[in-house]
Design an enzyme around this catalytic site. Structure first.
Site, PDB file in Angstrom:
ATOM      1  N   LYS A 114      -5.287   3.371 -11.939  1.00  0.00           N
ATOM      2  CA  LYS A 114      -6.150   4.524 -11.692  1.00  0.00           C
ATOM      3  C   LYS A 114      -6.534   5.286 -12.950  1.00  0.00           C
ATOM      4  O   LYS A 114      -7.494   6.051 -12.931  1.00  0.00           O
ATOM      5  CB  LYS A 114      -5.471   5.486 -10.706  1.00  0.00           C
ATOM      6  N   LYS A 194      -6.641  -4.775  -2.496  1.00  0.00           N
ATOM      7  CA  LYS A 194      -6.167  -4.125  -1.274  1.00  0.00           C
ATOM      8  C   LYS A 194      -7.256  -3.253  -0.667  1.00  0.00           C
ATOM      9  O   LYS A 194      -8.101  -2.719  -1.399  1.00  0.00           O
ATOM     10  CB  LYS A 194      -4.883  -3.345  -1.600  1.00  0.00           C
ATOM     11  N   LYS A 197      -8.903   3.553   0.170  1.00  0.00           N
ATOM     12  CA  LYS A 197      -9.806   4.686   0.422  1.00  0.00           C
ATOM     13  C   LYS A 197     -10.799   4.839  -0.704  1.00  0.00           C
ATOM     14  O   LYS A 197     -11.932   5.235  -0.504  1.00  0.00           O
ATOM     15  CB  LYS A 197      -8.996   5.995   0.471  1.00  0.00           C
TER      16      LYS A 197
HETATM   17  P1  ATP Z   1      -6.356   5.487  -2.636  1.00  0.00           P
HETATM   18  O1  ATP Z   1      -7.372   4.415  -2.672  1.00  0.00           O
HETATM   19  O2  ATP Z   1      -6.915   6.873  -2.779  1.00  0.00           O
HETATM   20  O3  ATP Z   1      -5.151   5.211  -3.501  1.00  0.00           O
HETATM   21  P2  ATP Z   1      -5.110   4.427  -0.328  1.00  0.00           P
HETATM   22  O4  ATP Z   1      -6.123   3.789   0.528  1.00  0.00           O
HETATM   23  O5  ATP Z   1      -4.257   3.536  -1.181  1.00  0.00           O
HETATM   24  O6  ATP Z   1      -5.804   5.533  -1.179  1.00  0.00           O
HETATM   25  P3  ATP Z   1      -2.910   6.187   0.237  1.00  0.00           P
HETATM   26  O7  ATP Z   1      -3.089   7.584   0.682  1.00  0.00           O
HETATM   27  O8  ATP Z   1      -2.578   5.983  -1.194  1.00  0.00           O
HETATM   28  O9  ATP Z   1      -4.194   5.309   0.583  1.00  0.00           O
HETATM   29  O10 ATP Z   1      -1.827   5.448   1.125  1.00  0.00           O
HETATM   30  C1  ATP Z   1      -1.241   5.962   2.280  1.00  0.00           C
HETATM   31  C2  ATP Z   1      -0.285   4.942   2.874  1.00  0.00           C
HETATM   32  O11 ATP Z   1      -1.010   3.796   3.325  1.00  0.00           O
HETATM   33  C3  ATP Z   1       0.776   4.411   1.902  1.00  0.00           C
HETATM   34  O12 ATP Z   1       1.994   4.208   2.595  1.00  0.00           O
HETATM   35  C4  ATP Z   1       0.200   3.119   1.445  1.00  0.00           C
HETATM   36  O13 ATP Z   1       1.192   2.206   0.999  1.00  0.00           O
HETATM   37  C5  ATP Z   1      -0.463   2.634   2.713  1.00  0.00           C
HETATM   38  N1  ATP Z   1      -1.568   1.742   2.412  1.00  0.00           N
HETATM   39  C6  ATP Z   1      -2.673   2.041   1.685  1.00  0.00           C
HETATM   40  N2  ATP Z   1      -3.500   0.990   1.608  1.00  0.00           N
HETATM   41  C7  ATP Z   1      -2.908   0.000   2.319  1.00  0.00           C
HETATM   42  C8  ATP Z   1      -3.274  -1.344   2.615  1.00  0.00           C
HETATM   43  N3  ATP Z   1      -4.393  -1.847   2.171  1.00  0.00           N
HETATM   44  N4  ATP Z   1      -2.428  -2.088   3.365  1.00  0.00           N
HETATM   45  C9  ATP Z   1      -1.260  -1.577   3.823  1.00  0.00           C
HETATM   46  N5  ATP Z   1      -0.856  -0.314   3.569  1.00  0.00           N
HETATM   47  C10 ATP Z   1      -1.656   0.467   2.829  1.00  0.00           C
END
Ligand code: ATP
Ligand code: LTN
Length: 327
Positions: A114, A194, A197
């Site tokens: 990031k 992955k 968001k």
């Molecule tokens: P960002 O892109 O802003 O980092 P994010 O989509 O990774 O956001 P987070 O708020 O960081 O979302 O994650 C919240 C929870 O969802 C955490 O427990 C994270 O491990 C889980 N998570 C996020 N993306 C995935 C994914 N693609 N598959 C499984 N678990 C996920």
């Protein structure tokens, strides 16, 4: 005092909640509520480690709280609260900051990814210590998260052990808890990345509030692999990912789904999957709309959550202050 083991986890109110978040994190949370003493947090202080529009942020905090409830978190069973409502999180972070070496943080994969953009904040670097404070304040046994957060929970364990050995036992040593299928849901457009968001290609991510038509379009356009077989395998990352989504949204085992689609093609599989995902998300979306109509009720749940959280965190922080010679 409850004899149940303690669970803590959280999600940032940034961007839109997606199926990866639901599968990797929330689906575990919902299933843990009856067996554990659960604390589920909206980690707004983590969200501001990257720039946020203040008005949108407040709306996102409320949206995420409503989505937690719509997905099945029950305030009668679990403590649901907003991180910044309890100042103990920031206070413990500072103390842990002073115990952490720069090298430990420089190794964090999420930071390395990031901080690529110019102007990365000190907060982004410090992010894992705030997460450690979240977890350690509540004497947490288990942290249900997706695969990407495992490294942060390991750092949390190291920091807790370091504190305990320097100052005497205060913190429980937490363990990460991840699903065997679904710990890392991949982007529908790039099965090597992955689902996220903050991903720029929105077609790769299914948001929990996407309309049925959008869900269908995204799934039908999902990247698949060469060949025709619908089986989970390391050289079929696209189909394996869709199978994981199918499995979680229907409750079927992967091998049951493979059998069901033995003689079918990708098109049929994707079209059925789209229907299953819509069927799965529609009741969540309906509940979400109802919950949003009662903002007072939502605010009350978060106020009660804050009080319950503070009761627990205060005890840990008091011990920390005493052990470190600050009281
Ligand atoms: P960002 O892109 O802003 O980092 P994010 O989509 O990774 O956001 P987070 O708020 O960081 O979302 O994650 C919240 C929870 O969802 C955490 O427990 C994270 O491990 C889980 N998570 C996020 N993306 C995935 C994914 N693609 N598959 C499984 N678990 C996920
Ligand atoms: N860093 C996590 C969110 C998070 C978290 C936590 C998860 C902040 N504090 C404590 C578990 C426990 C992420 O998913 N990005």
């Amino acid at each position: 005092m409850s004899s149940q083991k303690r669970v803590f986890s959280g999600i940032q109110p940034s961007g839109n909640l997606h199926l990866g978040n639901y599968i990797g994190a929330i689906s575990q949370w919902v299933n843990m509520q009856d067996q554990y003493d659960c604390f589920f947090c909206i980690v707004d202080l983590h969200a501001i480690t990257v720039s946020q529009d203040p008005q949108k942020l407040l709306a996102k905090i409320k949206e995420l709280a409503a989505l937690y409830l719509a997905c099945g978190l029950d305030p009668k069973k679990s403590t649901i609260f907003v991180q910044s409502h309890n100042p103990d999180h920031a206070s413990l972070t500072w103390i842990l900051d002073c115990l952490t070496s720069m090298g430990q943080l420089e190794r964090m994969t999420q930071y390395k990814t990031k901080s690529d953009q110019a102007g990365a904040s000190v907060g982004l670097f410090n992010y894992p210590i705030l997460m450690a404070a979240d977890i350690l304040l509540y004497q947490t046994d288990l942290v249900p998260v997706g695969q990407d957060q495992k490294q942060h929970v390991e750092l949390t364990r190291d920091l807790a052990q370091k504190f305990n050995s320097c100052f005497g036992p205060v913190f429980k040593i937490p363990k990460p808890k991840m699903l065997s299928v679904g710990a890392k849901i991949m982007s529908l457009q790039n099965p090597k990345q992955k689902m996220s968001k903050s991903s720029l290609d929105k077609r790769g991510t299914i948001d929990l509030l996407d309309s049925p038509q959008t869900i269908k379009n995204k799934i039908m356009a999902a990247v698949t692999d060469s060949g025709q077989e619908i089986i989970a395998s390391p050289n079929k990352p696209g189909i394996s990912n869709l199978l994981a989504i199918y499995s979680i949204t229907t409750g079927l085992e992967i091998n049951q789904i493979e059998k069901r689609y033995q003689d079918k093609n990708y098109g049929q599989f994707k079209s059925d999957l789209a229907q299953e995902v819509v069927k799965f998300l529609t009741p969540i979306q309906d509940r979400y709309r109802t919950i949003c109509q009662n903002q007072k009720g939502l605010a009350k749940i978060l106020t009660e959550g804050k009080q319950k959280a503070k009761e627990v965190s205060q005890k840990t922080l008091d011990q920390v202050y005493q052990k470190t010679g600050l009281r």
